[in-house]
Design a protein around this motif. Structure first.
Motif, PDB file in Angstrom:
ATOM      1  N   LEU A  28      34.966  -1.678  76.537  1.00 40.35           N
ATOM      2  CA  LEU A  28      34.848  -1.967  75.139  1.00 40.35           C
ATOM      3  C   LEU A  28      35.668  -1.308  74.440  1.00 40.35           C
ATOM      4  O   LEU A  28      35.996  -1.590  73.315  1.00 40.35           O
ATOM      5  N   ASP A  29      36.042   0.139  74.927  1.00 39.00           N
ATOM      6  CA  ASP A  29      36.636   1.090  73.813  1.00 39.00           C
ATOM      7  C   ASP A  29      37.834   0.498  73.470  1.00 39.00           C
ATOM      8  O   ASP A  29      38.187   0.925  72.160  1.00 39.00           O
ATOM      9  N   TYR A  30      38.783  -0.349  73.930  1.00 43.42           N
ATOM     10  CA  TYR A  30      40.066  -0.751  73.893  1.00 43.42           C
ATOM     11  C   TYR A  30      40.011  -1.828  72.942  1.00 43.42           C
ATOM     12  O   TYR A  30      41.198  -2.337  72.575  1.00 43.42           O
ATOM     13  N   TYR A  31      38.980  -2.531  72.501  1.00 40.85           N
ATOM     14  CA  TYR A  31      38.883  -3.638  71.785  1.00 40.85           C
ATOM     15  C   TYR A  31      38.040  -3.665  70.460  1.00 40.85           C
ATOM     16  O   TYR A  31      37.254  -2.945  70.280  1.00 40.85           O
ATOM     17  N   ALA A  32      38.801  -4.661  69.472  1.00 44.63           N
ATOM     18  CA  ALA A  32      38.067  -4.808  68.498  1.00 44.63           C
ATOM     19  C   ALA A  32      36.784  -5.669  68.686  1.00 44.63           C
ATOM     20  O   ALA A  32      36.680  -6.164  69.865  1.00 44.63           O
ATOM     21  N   ILE A  33      35.775  -5.452  67.837  1.00 44.06           N
ATOM     22  CA  ILE A  33      34.644  -6.202  67.936  1.00 44.06           C
ATOM     23  C   ILE A  33      34.301  -6.922  66.817  1.00 44.06           C
ATOM     24  O   ILE A  33      34.720  -6.821  65.720  1.00 44.06           O
ATOM     25  N   GLY A  34      33.581  -7.989  66.933  1.00 46.19           N
ATOM     26  CA  GLY A  34      33.306  -9.058  65.698  1.00 46.19           C
ATOM     27  C   GLY A  34      32.096  -9.714  65.803  1.00 46.19           C
ATOM     28  O   GLY A  34      31.667  -9.991  66.881  1.00 46.19           O
ATOM     29  N   TRP A  35      31.533 -10.290  64.631  1.00 47.07           N
ATOM     30  CA  TRP A  35      30.721 -11.090  64.815  1.00 47.07           C
ATOM     31  C   TRP A  35      30.827 -12.298  63.770  1.00 47.07           C
ATOM     32  O   TRP A  35      31.437 -11.999  62.696  1.00 47.07           O
ATOM     33  N   PHE A  36      30.534 -13.518  64.319  1.00 46.05           N
ATOM     34  CA  PHE A  36      30.772 -14.608  63.573  1.00 46.05           C
ATOM     35  C   PHE A  36      29.490 -15.509  63.598  1.00 46.05           C
ATOM     36  O   PHE A  36      28.520 -15.111  64.301  1.00 46.05           O
ATOM     37  N   ARG A  37      29.638 -16.385  62.621  1.00 41.60           N
ATOM     38  CA  ARG A  37      28.291 -17.488  62.611  1.00 41.60           C
ATOM     39  C   ARG A  37      28.642 -18.741  62.157  1.00 41.60           C
ATOM     40  O   ARG A  37      29.521 -18.967  61.491  1.00 41.60           O
ATOM     41  N   GLN A  38      27.704 -19.780  62.466  1.00 37.40           N
ATOM     42  CA  GLN A  38      27.913 -21.102  62.283  1.00 37.40           C
ATOM     43  C   GLN A  38      26.439 -21.705  61.895  1.00 37.40           C
ATOM     44  O   GLN A  38      25.596 -21.745  62.651  1.00 37.40           O
ATOM     45  N   ALA A  39      26.408 -22.120  60.471  1.00 34.18           N
ATOM     46  CA  ALA A  39      25.334 -22.699  60.057  1.00 34.18           C
ATOM     47  C   ALA A  39      25.526 -24.112  60.389  1.00 34.18           C
ATOM     48  O   ALA A  39      26.484 -24.701  60.589  1.00 34.18           O
ATOM     49  N   PRO A  40      24.447 -24.941  60.199  1.00 33.73           N
ATOM     50  CA  PRO A  40      24.376 -26.242  60.412  1.00 33.73           C
ATOM     51  C   PRO A  40      25.287 -27.030  59.716  1.00 33.73           C
ATOM     52  O   PRO A  40      25.059 -26.772  58.390  1.00 33.73           O
ATOM     53  N   GLY A  41      26.194 -27.942  60.390  1.00 30.76           N
ATOM     54  CA  GLY A  41      26.974 -28.650  59.133  1.00 30.76           C
ATOM     55  C   GLY A  41      28.195 -27.787  58.630  1.00 30.76           C
ATOM     56  O   GLY A  41      28.861 -28.464  57.604  1.00 30.76           O
ATOM     57  N   ALA A  91      22.103 -19.389  60.784  1.00 27.74           N
ATOM     58  CA  ALA A  91      22.821 -19.587  61.590  1.00 27.74           C
ATOM     59  C   ALA A  91      22.828 -19.333  63.057  1.00 27.74           C
ATOM     60  O   ALA A  91      21.961 -18.360  63.311  1.00 27.74           O
ATOM     61  N   VAL A  92      23.670 -19.818  63.697  1.00 30.44           N
ATOM     62  CA  VAL A  92      23.793 -19.112  65.383  1.00 30.44           C
ATOM     63  C   VAL A  92      24.869 -18.169  65.198  1.00 30.44           C
ATOM     64  O   VAL A  92      26.017 -18.483  64.641  1.00 30.44           O
ATOM     65  N   TYR A  93      24.606 -16.917  65.626  1.00 34.68           N
ATOM     66  CA  TYR A  93      25.281 -15.870  65.565  1.00 34.68           C
ATOM     67  C   TYR A  93      26.271 -15.392  66.837  1.00 34.68           C
ATOM     68  O   TYR A  93      25.438 -15.682  67.970  1.00 34.68           O
ATOM     69  N   TYR A  94      27.417 -15.561  66.859  1.00 37.67           N
ATOM     70  CA  TYR A  94      28.465 -15.185  68.103  1.00 37.67           C
ATOM     71  C   TYR A  94      29.035 -13.747  68.020  1.00 37.67           C
ATOM     72  O   TYR A  94      29.465 -13.443  66.951  1.00 37.67           O
ATOM     73  N   CYS A  95      29.097 -12.892  69.172  1.00 39.75           N
ATOM     74  CA  CYS A  95      29.774 -11.634  69.135  1.00 39.75           C
ATOM     75  C   CYS A  95      30.948 -12.028  69.764  1.00 39.75           C
ATOM     76  O   CYS A  95      31.249 -13.266  70.551  1.00 39.75           O
TER      77      CYS A  95
END
Length: 124
Positions: A28-41, A91-95
């Motif tokens: 993981l050290d070498y990678y950027a990390i992030g969170w995204f989300r998608q709400a219905p519709g 929302a549904v949250y994704y990493c």
């Protein structure tokens, strides 16, 4: 490579949740990390990201001051602490780790594949 998001649930407005994303199969050290989300519709949107090395962090305006992204490289895990939750955070949250994180713009995901997310529901 695997990413497993967890920690979602049902919470009342004003409450808190801490999302975790356990990763395996890479360092993981070498990678950027992030969170995204998608709400219905709605379209999936970037919530927050952190670069791999220089500590660049970006937050969506809608979560600034309420959410905190962090990483524990020793545990190969990334986190999203969510405080003062609002119904619109539902929302549904994704990493993700296949992304470019820029302080001035939403994270840009590099590949189309998404690992399973975790549902966050905030009741009013």
């Amino acid at each position: 490579v695997q990413l497993q998001a967890s920690g979602g649930g049902l919470v009342q407005a004003g409450g808190s949740l801490r999302l975790s994303c356990a990763t395996s199969g890479f360092t993981l050290d070498y990678y950027a990390i992030g969170w995204f989300r998608q709400a219905p519709g709605k379209e999936r949107e970037g919530v927050s990201c952190m670069s791999s090395s220089d500590g660049r962090i970006w937050y969506a305006d809608s979560v600034k001051g309420r959410f905190t992204i962090s990483r524990d490289n020793a545990k190969n895990t990334l986190y999203l602490q969510m405080n003062s939750l609002k119904p619109e955070d539902t929302a549904v949250y994704y990493c993700a780790t296949d992304l470019i994180c820029n302080k001035r713009a939403p994270p840009r995901k590099l590949f189309s594949h998404w690992y399973q997310g975790t549902q966050v529901t905030v009741s009013s």
